[in-house]
Design an enzyme around this catalytic site. Structure first.
Site, PDB file in Angstrom:
ATOM      1  N   ASP A 150      24.348  63.362  32.708  1.00 51.94           N
ATOM      2  CA  ASP A 150      25.720  63.056  32.267  1.00 51.94           C
ATOM      3  C   ASP A 150      25.532  61.452  31.811  1.00 51.94           C
ATOM      4  O   ASP A 150      24.756  60.444  32.024  1.00 51.94           O
ATOM      5  CB  ASP A 150      26.904  63.061  32.619  1.00 51.94           C
ATOM      6  CG  ASP A 150      28.110  62.666  32.048  1.00 51.94           C
ATOM      7  OD1 ASP A 150      28.574  63.395  31.563  1.00 51.94           O
ATOM      8  OD2 ASP A 150      28.650  61.848  32.223  1.00 51.94           O
ATOM      9  N   GLU A 204      21.791  64.212  28.913  1.00 51.41           N
ATOM     10  CA  GLU A 204      22.126  64.648  28.290  1.00 51.41           C
ATOM     11  C   GLU A 204      22.732  62.680  26.863  1.00 51.41           C
ATOM     12  O   GLU A 204      22.649  62.438  27.731  1.00 51.41           O
ATOM     13  CB  GLU A 204      24.416  64.984  28.790  1.00 51.41           C
ATOM     14  CG  GLU A 204      25.380  64.567  27.166  1.00 51.41           C
ATOM     15  CD  GLU A 204      26.828  63.961  27.929  1.00 51.41           C
ATOM     16  OE1 GLU A 204      27.637  64.615  27.028  1.00 51.41           O
ATOM     17  OE2 GLU A 204      26.611  63.470  28.640  1.00 51.41           O
TER      18      GLU A 204
END
Length: 347
Positions: A150, A204
């Site tokens: 993330d 990401e």
């Protein structure tokens, strides 16, 4: 949960809301028996304010080793009432929250690029790096086939914490896509490659303005792949789709990495809703909240969009619990052959 589970208090446990660690291990084993691989979502930029490290940092006080695991700073102004700098949270408002000392007086401020309940780690501290390397091994040892990382570009900050022009950020950016972040992923790649069946690292990485920088995360000794968000935001127009696909393939070619094609994820408008709108574009600054969407149109066009995604080389990705927003009467996705689709992109 401060951010739908992205405020992680314990990286080696399962929130009781979702189950237990034993159940997670059983899920991994059952998935493997069915030929399914499991990717674990890891959040290295920030944690939860309930993390024992952060709780200790609050009680330990200024200058402590516990506070050096995060970004604690004194405020500006005569009484320290102003944040340490002008950085803004990605969720809006200041990226700093002030603490309260044990005696009730105002204390230092701490950095959070997202919600106040998500304090940022200080990746300049070796203990933080060691902790996450151990977390990777923890999940890989239990059979996880890889990790989705993330906010992968945000880990490293400019230690000077200087103000900057928010409308015209400098290069390098004070907290995004800084060169030192690549060493983190080189170290992680060595861990991933140390297993008999190497684990996958999936980033990401939102860098729409600097696609050449995006490709650097995919060099042979770093991440295996990263989400292609240009494809996600592309309008359903044939010329635009062709360009974004061609550009994506060309962007990945120099580093020999496969492109990952994404129609939507948990952070954006789902594609059934988006493709039911008159304007099918998406951008983080152009979300069209409240815009009318014809869900029947969006659902009817799902098959062709999915076919387009699946016909792109080489890798397609689905991130947890896709909420496609079917009309209530529909119980499963519409079928669509790969060679013939009724809904086509506009010219």
């Amino acid at each position: 949960m401060a951010d739908a589970g992205y405020d992680v208090a314990d990286y080696r446990a399962i929130d009781p809301l979702f189950g237990t660690l034993a159940e997670a291990e059983a899920l991994i084993n059952e998935a493997h028996a069915l030929g399914i691989r499991i990717i674990v979502d890891i959040v290295p930029n920030h944690t939860s304010d309930a993390n024992p490290w952060f709780v200790e940092a609050l009680t330990a006080g200024p200058g402590s080793a516990a506070r050096d695991l995060f970004w604690f700073r004194s405020g500006r102004g005569e009484k320290g009432n102003e944040p340490p700098n002008n950085w803004e949270s990605i969720f809006g408002g200041p990226a700093w929250t002030r603490t309260t000392n044990p005696d009730g007086t105002p204390g230092e401020w701490y950095l959070h690029l997202f919600a106040p309940g998500q304090p940022d780690f200080n990746w300049e501290n070796p203990k933080v790096r060691e902790e996450f390397e151990d977390v990777l091994r923890f999940w890989f040892d239990r059979g996880a086939d890889g990790v989705r990382i993330d906010s992968a570009a945000l880990l490293i900050k400019d230690a000077s914490l200087a103000d900057f022009d928010l409308a015209n950020p400098p290069y390098p950016h004070p907290f995004s896509d800084r060169d030192d972040v690549h060493q983190v992923y080189r170290d992680w790649r060595q861990i991933a490659e140390s297993y008999p069946e190497p684990r996958a690292l999936i980033g990401e990485v939102w860098l729409p303005e600097t696609p050449d920088r995006f490709a650097q995360y995919l060099r042979p000794d770093e991440l295996h792949t990263a989400f292609n968000f240009d494809f996600l935001g592309c309008p359903w127009i044939a010329s635009s789709m062709r360009k974004v696909i061609d550009d994506g393939i060309a962007l990945h070619a120099p580093v020999g990495a496969p492109a990952t094609w994404v129609l939507s994820n948990h952070d954006v408008i789902r594609h059934v809703t988006r493709y039911g709108r008159a304007d099918t574009r998406f951008d983080l600054q152009y979300r069209q909240f409240g815009a009318y969407s014809d869900l029947a149109l969006g659902t009817d066009g799902l098959g062709p969009r999915s076919c387009c995604c699946w016909r792109c080389p080489v890798r397609r990705t689905s991130t947890r619990a896709r909420n496609w927003a079917w009309p209530k009467s529909r119980t499963s996705p519409p079928r669509c052959g790969r060679t013939r689709c009724s809904s086509r992109p506009t010219a």
